[in-house]
Design an enzyme around this catalytic site. Structure first.
Site, PDB file in Angstrom:
ATOM      1  N   LYS A 174       0.868  -1.050   0.076  1.00  0.00           N
ATOM      2  CA  LYS A 174       0.072  -0.014   0.110  1.00  0.00           C
ATOM      3  C   LYS A 174       0.727   1.058   0.096  1.00  0.00           C
ATOM      4  O   LYS A 174       0.820   2.106  -0.911  1.00  0.00           O
ATOM      5  CB  LYS A 174      -0.960  -0.048   1.253  1.00  0.00           C
ATOM      6  N   ASN A 175       1.852   1.299   0.929  1.00  0.00           N
ATOM      7  CA  ASN A 175       2.727   2.426   0.887  1.00  0.00           C
ATOM      8  C   ASN A 175       3.762   2.866  -0.265  1.00  0.00           C
ATOM      9  O   ASN A 175       4.236   3.686  -0.231  1.00  0.00           O
ATOM     10  CB  ASN A 175       3.469   2.634   2.629  1.00  0.00           C
ATOM     11  N   CYS A 213      -3.476  12.583  13.193  1.00  0.00           N
ATOM     12  CA  CYS A 213      -4.179  11.256  13.106  1.00  0.00           C
ATOM     13  C   CYS A 213      -4.096  10.654  14.489  1.00  0.00           C
ATOM     14  O   CYS A 213      -3.650  11.073  15.342  1.00  0.00           O
ATOM     15  CB  CYS A 213      -3.835  10.431  11.724  1.00  0.00           C
ATOM     16  N   ARG A 229       1.947  14.226  13.230  1.00  0.00           N
ATOM     17  CA  ARG A 229       2.370  14.125  11.799  1.00  0.00           C
ATOM     18  C   ARG A 229       2.399  15.278  10.989  1.00  0.00           C
ATOM     19  O   ARG A 229       1.849  15.395   9.943  1.00  0.00           O
ATOM     20  CB  ARG A 229       1.325  12.917  11.006  1.00  0.00           C
ATOM     21  N   ASP A 262       4.911   0.381  12.025  1.00  0.00           N
ATOM     22  CA  ASP A 262       3.753  -0.297  11.480  1.00  0.00           C
ATOM     23  C   ASP A 262       3.413  -1.835  11.996  1.00  0.00           C
ATOM     24  O   ASP A 262       2.511  -2.304  11.737  1.00  0.00           O
ATOM     25  CB  ASP A 262       3.633  -0.205  10.039  1.00  0.00           C
ATOM     26  N   ARG A 278      -8.385  -0.367   4.915  1.00  0.00           N
ATOM     27  CA  ARG A 278      -7.741   0.838   4.386  1.00  0.00           C
ATOM     28  C   ARG A 278      -6.441   0.151   3.749  1.00  0.00           C
ATOM     29  O   ARG A 278      -5.991   0.445   2.843  1.00  0.00           O
ATOM     30  CB  ARG A 278      -7.492   1.901   5.168  1.00  0.00           C
TER      31      ARG A 278
HETATM   32  C1  EPZ Z   1       4.748   6.419   6.301  1.00  0.00           C
HETATM   33  O1  EPZ Z   1       4.139   7.587   7.325  1.00  0.00           O
HETATM   34  C2  EPZ Z   1       3.746   5.503   6.199  1.00  0.00           C
HETATM   35  N1  EPZ Z   1       2.541   5.891   5.539  1.00  0.00           N
HETATM   36  C3  EPZ Z   1       3.209   5.038   7.855  1.00  0.00           C
HETATM   37  O2  EPZ Z   1       2.622   4.038   7.646  1.00  0.00           O
HETATM   38  C4  EPZ Z   1       4.407   4.650   8.465  1.00  0.00           C
HETATM   39  O3  EPZ Z   1       4.066   4.394  10.017  1.00  0.00           O
HETATM   40  C5  EPZ Z   1       5.403   5.874   8.455  1.00  0.00           C
HETATM   41  O4  EPZ Z   1       5.882   6.139   7.167  1.00  0.00           O
HETATM   42  C6  EPZ Z   1       7.048   5.441   9.193  1.00  0.00           C
HETATM   43  O5  EPZ Z   1       7.332   4.271   8.851  1.00  0.00           O
HETATM   44  C7  EPZ Z   1       2.535   6.048   4.200  1.00  0.00           C
HETATM   45  O6  EPZ Z   1       3.824   5.506   3.784  1.00  0.00           O
HETATM   46  C8  EPZ Z   1       1.401   6.260   3.493  1.00  0.00           C
HETATM   47  P1  EPZ Z   1       7.116   9.786   8.459  1.00  0.00           P
HETATM   48  P2  EPZ Z   1       4.657   9.073   7.065  1.00  0.00           P
HETATM   49  O7  EPZ Z   1       7.152  10.976   7.646  1.00  0.00           O
HETATM   50  O8  EPZ Z   1       5.534   9.357   5.767  1.00  0.00           O
HETATM   51  C9  EPZ Z   1       7.986  12.977  11.591  1.00  0.00           C
HETATM   52  C10 EPZ Z   1       0.411   2.770   7.834  1.00  0.00           C
HETATM   53  O9  EPZ Z   1      -0.074   2.155   8.893  1.00  0.00           O
HETATM   54  N2  EPZ Z   1       7.857  14.007  10.742  1.00  0.00           N
HETATM   55  O10 EPZ Z   1       8.266   8.754   8.087  1.00  0.00           O
HETATM   56  O11 EPZ Z   1       3.701  10.127   7.459  1.00  0.00           O
HETATM   57  C11 EPZ Z   1       6.639  12.239  11.913  1.00  0.00           C
HETATM   58  O12 EPZ Z   1       6.004  12.904  12.841  1.00  0.00           O
HETATM   59  C12 EPZ Z   1       0.911   4.118   8.239  1.00  0.00           C
HETATM   60  O13 EPZ Z   1       0.721   2.138   6.777  1.00  0.00           O
HETATM   61  C13 EPZ Z   1       8.048  15.100  10.974  1.00  0.00           C
HETATM   62  O14 EPZ Z   1       8.355  15.543  11.932  1.00  0.00           O
HETATM   63  O15 EPZ Z   1       5.783   9.111   8.125  1.00  0.00           O
HETATM   64  C14 EPZ Z   1       6.849  11.033  12.521  1.00  0.00           C
HETATM   65  O16 EPZ Z   1       7.373  11.205  14.170  1.00  0.00           O
HETATM   66  C15 EPZ Z   1       0.805   4.723   9.634  1.00  0.00           C
HETATM   67  N3  EPZ Z   1       8.078  16.188   9.926  1.00  0.00           N
HETATM   68  C16 EPZ Z   1       8.366  10.587  12.145  1.00  0.00           C
HETATM   69  O17 EPZ Z   1       8.728  11.816  11.190  1.00  0.00           O
HETATM   70  C17 EPZ Z   1       7.683  15.920   8.638  1.00  0.00           C
HETATM   71  O18 EPZ Z   1       7.568  16.602   7.690  1.00  0.00           O
HETATM   72  C18 EPZ Z   1       8.193   9.506  10.609  1.00  0.00           C
HETATM   73  O19 EPZ Z   1       7.094   9.975  10.066  1.00  0.00           O
HETATM   74  C19 EPZ Z   1       7.437  14.548   8.187  1.00  0.00           C
HETATM   75  C20 EPZ Z   1       7.477  13.452   9.140  1.00  0.00           C
END
Ligand code: EPZ
Length: 432
Positions: A22-23, A117, A122, A305, A397
């Site tokens: 999915k991701n 969320c 996020r 995840d 989802r």
């Molecule tokens: C992706 O989310 C995945 N979603 C998430 O999967 C997954 O948990 C996550 O990566 C971590 O592996 C998709 O790919 C659609 P991040 P993403 O940016 O990209 C912080 C699922 O269950 N951050 O890697 O939103 C953030 O708050 C979902 O399939 C910032 O601070 O995650 C977090 O603490 C849930 N500033 C950390 O980085 C930013 O601009 C990692 O988030 C972006 C992120």
């Protein structure tokens, strides 16, 4: 609202085939609009998030032909708008990949700001930092992010946080910029690599995906391609944990075993056996799982995840386990639901201390989000008696035909619709 009814206590046995990731698919479908031609993507997971993103892509004018549930043709030459409405972002945050894709192709984009969320606030500050470094001006007003640039110029960007989303979004924006972009401290997840490989199949020039430095040499144009999504690491991990927790014996097919290393390592520590084949893993659960400690980290560390699903399995292991969530600030919402099934878990800050119990008992529980919902399914498969899981649309989802795949593994699970009074009554007395 649909529900799952699960009668627990049966070991999972047999074979299951894993769907596309999915991701990876979410980033790839957004990237597909970056060429004026028809792109074919297959091995798409047939899940709600993909459907919503395709609706958003259609809404800006691209032609979307669903060949079947797992295959789509997208033609970006019909796009007549660069504005993505809040209704799509509200449903799936990853619609924000269209920001990077539209900015990269048309030098402007206007996308609703994603909210927080269930698992944390996020923010997307790193996405914006990357767009601005490439020369885009970004303004946020009325809940919308508007990014525009006369031209995008390659830049040296160091991410403050390892972020899957920011890595993918900046890759999208940079792949047709003038000059070279060096992106450092990048996410290395398999789905990040898959998006880079997809872009390269369209003629992009991206090197280093899967390491913490990605070099993106801007190209003039991208051309159409045909591409198949990699298998879903997290769906595979979920079935691995379910097999181990139910004392089962399951062959999980269509996986890339390397992507599962961190999950396999934890399962071995918990006393399960994992046999690796070319494109499958066979997981056998012991009579009683042992305890272990887990800390979530960016890939190749233990995936966040998989955190809820692992905690559910540890809830019935022997001994005390500690699960530490280092990526998101609020990913223990499922603990209250597991406690209603008899789990003994105490959340202290960003760690859950899990005292394994002999067994869980079925109850009526609610799936707060995608992976927490999967954790409750694992708990229901293990628990004594019937478990009724509400809000399963959150689970669907990201899991294609979840209950059917579990039925294929001898699980006693069925999906009923929330307003089917007769069906609900049939199970009500059983759930207690
Ligand atoms: C992706 O989310 C995945 N979603 C998430 O999967 C997954 O948990 C996550 O990566 C971590 O592996 C998709 O790919 C659609 P991040 P993403 O940016 O990209 C912080 C699922 O269950 N951050 O890697 O939103 C953030 O708050 C979902 O399939 C910032 O601070 O995650 C977090 O603490 C849930 N500033 C950390 O980085 C930013 O601009 C990692 O988030 C972006 C992120």
């Amino acid at each position: 609202m649909d529900q799952y009814i699960i009668k627990g206590g049966k070991p999972l046995q047999g074979e299951v085939v894993i769907s596309g990731a999915k991701n990876a698919a979410l980033g790839i479908l957004a990237a597909a609009i970056m060429t004026d031609g028809t792109v074919v993507v297959d091995n798409l997971p047939c899940v709600r998030d993909i459907k919503v993103l395709l609706q958003a892509i259609e809404q800006i004018g691209a032609k979307v032909e669903r060949v079947d549930c797992n295959t789509v043709k997208i033609s970006g030459n019909y796009i007549d708008s660069v504005v993505i409405d809040y209704e799509f972002i509200r449903k799936i945050r990853a619609s924000y990949y269209l920001l990077g894709a539209l900015l990269g192709k048309y030098k402007r984009a206007k996308v609703a700001l994603p909210g927080g969320c269930n698992i944390g606030s996020r923010p997307i500050d790193q996405h914006i930092k990357g767009f601005e470094a490439l020369g885009a001006s970004v303004k946020i007003e009325h809940g919308m992010i508007e990014a525009s640039a006369d031209k995008l110029v390659g830049s040296h960007i160091y991410l403050d946080v390892v972020s899957v989303g920011a890595t993918i979004n900046i890759m999208l924006a940079a792949c047709m910029a003038e000059g070279t972009t060096i992106l450092e401290n990048t996410a290395k997840e398999p789905h990040v690599v898959d998006v880079a490989n997809f872009l390269n199949s369209m003629g992009a020039d991206i090197k280093g995906a899967g390491t913490d430095i990605i070099r993106i040499k801007g190209v003039e144009k991208l051309h159409p391609t045909e591409y198949s999504i990699i298998p879903d690491q997290i769906e595979a991990g979920t079935f691995m944990l379910a097999a181990a927790a139910t004392k089962g014996d399951v062959l999980i097919k269509n996986v890339i075993p390397k992507h599962l290393d961190a999950i396999t390592a934890k399962l071995l520590e918990m006393g399960a056996t994992v046999e690796e084949l070319d494109d499958a893993v066979r997981v056998k659960g012991p009579e009683k799982l042992g305890s272990t400690h887990v800390k979530t980290l960016p890939y190749p560390g233990f995936p966040t995840d998989m955190q809820p699903q692992t905690a559910a399995a540890l809830a019935v292991s022997s001994g005390t386990s500690i699960v530490t969530e280092s990526i998101f600030e609020n990913r223990f919402k499922y603990v209250d639901e597991l406690s209603r099934m008899g789990a003994s878990i105490k959340v202290e800050g960003n760690s859950a201390i899990i005292d394994g119990v002999d067994n869980l008992t079925g109850a009526i529980v609610r799936a707060p989000d995608l992976r927490a919902g999967a954790a409750l399914v694992i708990a229901g498969l293990v628990a004594e008696g019937y478990t009724q899981i509400e809000q399963v649309e959150n689970i669907e989802r990201g899991y294609e035909n979840f209950e059917k795949k579990l039925q294929g593994l001898n699980a006693d699970i069925e999906k009923i619709s929330g307003d089917d009074e007769k069906a609900i009554k049939k199970f009500k007395f059983k759930v207690g």
